[in-house]
Design a protein around this motif. Sequence first.
Motif, PDB file in Angstrom:
ATOM      1  N   SER A 118      22.505  21.983 -10.669  1.00 19.95           N
ATOM      2  CA  SER A 118      22.677  22.945 -11.748  1.00 19.95           C
ATOM      3  C   SER A 118      23.042  22.205 -13.023  1.00 19.95           C
ATOM      4  CB  SER A 118      23.777  23.938 -11.396  1.00 19.95           C
ATOM      5  OG  SER A 118      25.024  23.260 -11.320  1.00 19.95           O
ATOM      6  N   ASN A 119      22.961  22.910 -14.171  1.00 23.38           N
ATOM      7  CA  ASN A 119      23.324  22.281 -15.430  1.00 23.38           C
ATOM      8  C   ASN A 119      24.799  21.881 -15.433  1.00 23.38           C
ATOM      9  OD1 ASN A 119      24.305  22.776 -18.559  1.00 23.38           O
ATOM     10  ND2 ASN A 119      22.348  21.719 -18.390  1.00 23.38           N
ATOM     11  N   LYS A 120      25.653  22.720 -14.852  1.00 23.25           N
ATOM     12  CA  LYS A 120      27.082  22.400 -14.789  1.00 23.25           C
ATOM     13  C   LYS A 120      27.309  21.142 -13.964  1.00 23.25           C
ATOM     14  CE  LYS A 120      31.579  24.324 -13.448  1.00 23.25           C
ATOM     15  NZ  LYS A 120      32.289  25.504 -12.903  1.00 23.25           N
ATOM     16  N   ARG A 121      26.632  21.062 -12.829  1.00 30.34           N
ATOM     17  CA  ARG A 121      26.761  19.870 -11.982  1.00 30.34           C
ATOM     18  C   ARG A 121      26.182  18.647 -12.684  1.00 30.34           C
ATOM     19  NH1 ARG A 121      23.418  19.471  -6.511  1.00 30.34           N
ATOM     20  NH2 ARG A 121      23.339  17.210  -6.361  1.00 30.34           N
ATOM     21  N   ALA A 122      25.103  18.848 -13.444  1.00 27.91           N
ATOM     22  CA  ALA A 122      24.498  17.742 -14.184  1.00 27.91           C
ATOM     23  C   ALA A 122      25.486  17.156 -15.178  1.00 27.91           C
ATOM     24  CB  ALA A 122      23.239  18.214 -14.901  1.00 27.91           C
ATOM     25  N   HIS A 123      26.214  18.008 -15.895  1.00 31.16           N
ATOM     26  CA  HIS A 123      27.220  17.518 -16.829  1.00 31.16           C
ATOM     27  C   HIS A 123      28.290  16.703 -16.107  1.00 31.16           C
ATOM     28  CE1 HIS A 123      25.715  20.150 -20.065  1.00 31.16           C
ATOM     29  NE2 HIS A 123      26.352  19.307 -20.846  1.00 31.16           N
ATOM     30  N   THR A 124      28.760  17.226 -14.999  1.00 30.92           N
ATOM     31  CA  THR A 124      29.825  16.532 -14.261  1.00 30.92           C
ATOM     32  C   THR A 124      29.352  15.176 -13.765  1.00 30.92           C
ATOM     33  OG1 THR A 124      30.806  18.641 -13.564  1.00 30.92           O
ATOM     34  CG2 THR A 124      31.372  16.683 -12.275  1.00 30.92           C
ATOM     35  N   PHE A 155      28.990  13.151 -22.582  1.00 28.49           N
ATOM     36  CA  PHE A 155      27.538  13.025 -22.442  1.00 28.49           C
ATOM     37  C   PHE A 155      26.950  14.426 -22.349  1.00 28.49           C
ATOM     38  CE2 PHE A 155      23.571  12.156 -20.090  1.00 28.49           C
ATOM     39  CZ  PHE A 155      23.039  11.168 -20.914  1.00 28.49           C
ATOM     40  N   ALA A 156      26.323  14.858 -23.437  1.00 25.19           N
ATOM     41  CA  ALA A 156      25.753  16.205 -23.489  1.00 25.19           C
ATOM     42  C   ALA A 156      24.425  16.243 -22.732  1.00 25.19           C
ATOM     43  CB  ALA A 156      25.540  16.624 -24.940  1.00 25.19           C
ATOM     44  N   VAL A 157      24.249  17.279 -21.940  1.00 25.41           N
ATOM     45  CA  VAL A 157      23.039  17.415 -21.119  1.00 25.41           C
ATOM     46  C   VAL A 157      22.252  18.623 -21.601  1.00 25.41           C
ATOM     47  CG1 VAL A 157      22.112  17.656 -18.786  1.00 25.41           C
ATOM     48  CG2 VAL A 157      24.246  16.386 -19.162  1.00 25.41           C
ATOM     49  N   ASP A 158      21.225  18.365 -22.418  1.00 21.28           N
ATOM     50  CA  ASP A 158      20.334  19.445 -22.829  1.00 21.28           C
ATOM     51  C   ASP A 158      19.131  19.471 -21.901  1.00 21.28           C
ATOM     52  OD1 ASP A 158      18.734  17.316 -23.599  1.00 21.28           O
ATOM     53  OD2 ASP A 158      18.280  18.142 -25.577  1.00 21.28           O
ATOM     54  N   THR A 159      18.127  20.276 -22.230  1.00 23.66           N
ATOM     55  CA  THR A 159      16.973  20.417 -21.325  1.00 23.66           C
ATOM     56  C   THR A 159      16.215  19.105 -21.167  1.00 23.66           C
ATOM     57  OG1 THR A 159      15.633  21.219 -23.198  1.00 23.66           O
ATOM     58  CG2 THR A 159      16.693  22.868 -21.805  1.00 23.66           C
ATOM     59  N   HIS A 160      16.089  18.334 -22.248  1.00 20.47           N
ATOM     60  CA  HIS A 160      15.379  17.054 -22.155  1.00 20.47           C
ATOM     61  C   HIS A 160      16.127  16.078 -21.248  1.00 20.47           C
ATOM     62  CE1 HIS A 160      12.590  18.179 -25.329  1.00 20.47           C
ATOM     63  NE2 HIS A 160      13.601  18.467 -26.120  1.00 20.47           N
ATOM     64  N   VAL A 161      17.427  15.953 -21.475  1.00 21.75           N
ATOM     65  CA  VAL A 161      18.236  15.018 -20.687  1.00 21.75           C
ATOM     66  C   VAL A 161      18.224  15.425 -19.217  1.00 21.75           C
ATOM     67  CG1 VAL A 161      20.562  14.139 -20.292  1.00 21.75           C
ATOM     68  CG2 VAL A 161      19.703  14.360 -22.634  1.00 21.75           C
ATOM     69  N   GLU A 162      18.379  16.701 -18.941  1.00 18.17           N
ATOM     70  CA  GLU A 162      18.393  17.156 -17.550  1.00 18.17           C
ATOM     71  C   GLU A 162      17.041  16.898 -16.879  1.00 18.17           C
ATOM     72  OE1 GLU A 162      19.137  21.228 -14.933  1.00 18.17           O
ATOM     73  OE2 GLU A 162      19.957  21.098 -16.974  1.00 18.17           O
ATOM     74  N   ARG A 163      15.962  17.161 -17.588  1.00 16.91           N
ATOM     75  CA  ARG A 163      14.627  16.935 -17.027  1.00 16.91           C
ATOM     76  C   ARG A 163      14.425  15.457 -16.697  1.00 16.91           C
ATOM     77  NH1 ARG A 163      12.097  18.816 -20.898  1.00 16.91           N
ATOM     78  NH2 ARG A 163      11.352  16.973 -21.992  1.00 16.91           N
ATOM     79  N   VAL A 168      30.397  29.086 -25.748  1.00 17.43           N
ATOM     80  CA  VAL A 168      30.381  27.636 -25.983  1.00 17.43           C
ATOM     81  C   VAL A 168      30.460  26.952 -24.626  1.00 17.43           C
ATOM     82  CG1 VAL A 168      31.585  25.675 -26.999  1.00 17.43           C
ATOM     83  CG2 VAL A 168      31.444  27.840 -28.254  1.00 17.43           C
ATOM     84  N   GLY A 169      29.336  26.405 -24.198  1.00 15.47           N
ATOM     85  CA  GLY A 169      29.274  25.751 -22.900  1.00 15.47           C
ATOM     86  C   GLY A 169      29.526  24.262 -22.997  1.00 15.47           C
ATOM     87  N   PRO A 170      29.414  23.559 -21.876  1.00 18.22           N
ATOM     88  CA  PRO A 170      29.708  22.118 -21.877  1.00 18.22           C
ATOM     89  C   PRO A 170      28.772  21.302 -22.759  1.00 18.22           C
ATOM     90  CG  PRO A 170      28.812  22.844 -19.753  1.00 18.22           C
ATOM     91  CD  PRO A 170      29.145  24.068 -20.530  1.00 18.22           C
ATOM     92  N   LYS A 171      27.502  21.721 -22.890  1.00 18.88           N
ATOM     93  CA  LYS A 171      26.591  20.957 -23.745  1.00 18.88           C
ATOM     94  C   LYS A 171      27.014  21.060 -25.201  1.00 18.88           C
ATOM     95  CE  LYS A 171      23.210  21.953 -26.203  1.00 18.88           C
ATOM     96  NZ  LYS A 171      21.989  22.484 -26.860  1.00 18.88           N
ATOM     97  N   THR A 172      27.279  22.276 -25.654  1.00 16.80           N
ATOM     98  CA  THR A 172      27.686  22.477 -27.041  1.00 16.80           C
ATOM     99  C   THR A 172      28.981  21.729 -27.335  1.00 16.80           C
ATOM    100  OG1 THR A 172      26.605  24.640 -27.138  1.00 16.80           O
ATOM    101  CG2 THR A 172      28.351  24.226 -28.743  1.00 16.80           C
ATOM    102  N   ALA A 173      29.956  21.842 -26.448  1.00 14.75           N
ATOM    103  CA  ALA A 173      31.226  21.141 -26.644  1.00 14.75           C
ATOM    104  C   ALA A 173      31.024  19.630 -26.671  1.00 14.75           C
ATOM    105  CB  ALA A 173      32.208  21.532 -25.544  1.00 14.75           C
ATOM    106  N   SER A 174      30.202  19.122 -25.767  1.00 12.94           N
ATOM    107  CA  SER A 174      29.984  17.672 -25.695  1.00 12.94           C
ATOM    108  C   SER A 174      29.311  17.144 -26.949  1.00 12.94           C
ATOM    109  CB  SER A 174      29.141  17.333 -24.462  1.00 12.94           C
ATOM    110  OG  SER A 174      29.865  17.540 -23.276  1.00 12.94           O
ATOM    111  N   VAL A 175      28.355  17.884 -27.489  1.00 17.31           N
ATOM    112  CA  VAL A 175      27.688  17.454 -28.725  1.00 17.31           C
ATOM    113  C   VAL A 175      28.705  17.337 -29.852  1.00 17.31           C
ATOM    114  CG1 VAL A 175      26.073  18.163 -30.531  1.00 17.31           C
ATOM    115  CG2 VAL A 175      25.388  18.286 -28.135  1.00 17.31           C
ATOM    116  N   VAL A 176      29.548  18.347 -30.016  1.00 14.73           N
ATOM    117  CA  VAL A 176      30.549  18.328 -31.083  1.00 14.73           C
ATOM    118  C   VAL A 176      31.508  17.156 -30.903  1.00 14.73           C
ATOM    119  CG1 VAL A 176      32.490  19.572 -32.115  1.00 14.73           C
ATOM    120  CG2 VAL A 176      30.393  20.805 -31.488  1.00 14.73           C
TER     121      VAL A 176
END
Length: 223
Positions: A164-170, A143-151, A125-133
Motif C-alpha cells: 500500500s502507499n502507507k506501507r511504501a512510505h514506511t 522520502f516522499a512517495v508519489d505515484t511515480h516513485v511508488e511505480r 494531509v497525508g504522508p506524501k504531502t507532509a514529506s514533501v514539505v
Amino acid sequence: MDIDIRELHRDLVSLHERPDPAHTTDGVRQLLGTILSQSVADAQTARATHALFEAYPDYRAMETAPHEELADIIEVAGLKNQKAARIQRALTAIRKETGGEYTLMFLANQSTEAAQSWLTDIKGVGPKTASVVLNFHFEKPTFAVDTHVERLAKRFGLLDSTASNKRAHTELNELVPDDLKYSLHVLMITHGREYCTAQSPNCANSVCQTYCSCPACDSLDTS
C-alpha cells in the motif's frame, strides 16, 4: 535481485544528472501547493497555485474566503471542494498553533517524526504531502512517495507489488539513506516521467535495463 540504493542513485544521476537543491522559502506556500498537486499533473498544479495566490492578498483572506469561491478559483487542480477544505483546514491549524501567524517555522526544531505527525494530523494531509514539505522546505530526511516513485519502486523490486502507499512510505523511508532522500526522490520522479511511465514505458535506457522488471522491459531483446 537485491538493489543497492546507492548504485541505483548513481545510475540515475548518470542518466539524468544530479538534481539542484530545492529549499523553498515559504513553507505554507509549499504546503498549499502540495495539497493542490494531489492526484493531478504539474501543469494544472502550477495554474491552480498561480490562481490561488493571485486571488487573495494574504493567507488570512484564503482561510476566511467563502468555500465555494475558493473551490472555483482552484478548480483546474481537480477535486476542488476537497482541496479547498484541506487548504482552509491547514491554514486554520497553522494560525491556531502559532497564535495568529501563518508560518511553519515552529516545525523547524522538531524531530522529523514529530513534524510529520503534526502535519498529518490535519485532515487531508497525508504522508506524501507532509514529506514533501519537510524535505523541500526544511531539508528534513523524509522520502516522499508519489505515484511515480511508488511505480518505480515496485518495478525495480524495492517494494512488493502489493504494498500500500502507507506501507511504501514506511519501507522506503527506512531503506533510503538520509543523505539520498531528496535527490533520489527527484530522480525517480524524473525517470518516471521521462522513461518508466505508467503506460507505454520507454525501456531503452540504462537504468530500466539494469533494474526494471515491468513487462515492457522483460520483452526487450537484449541479445
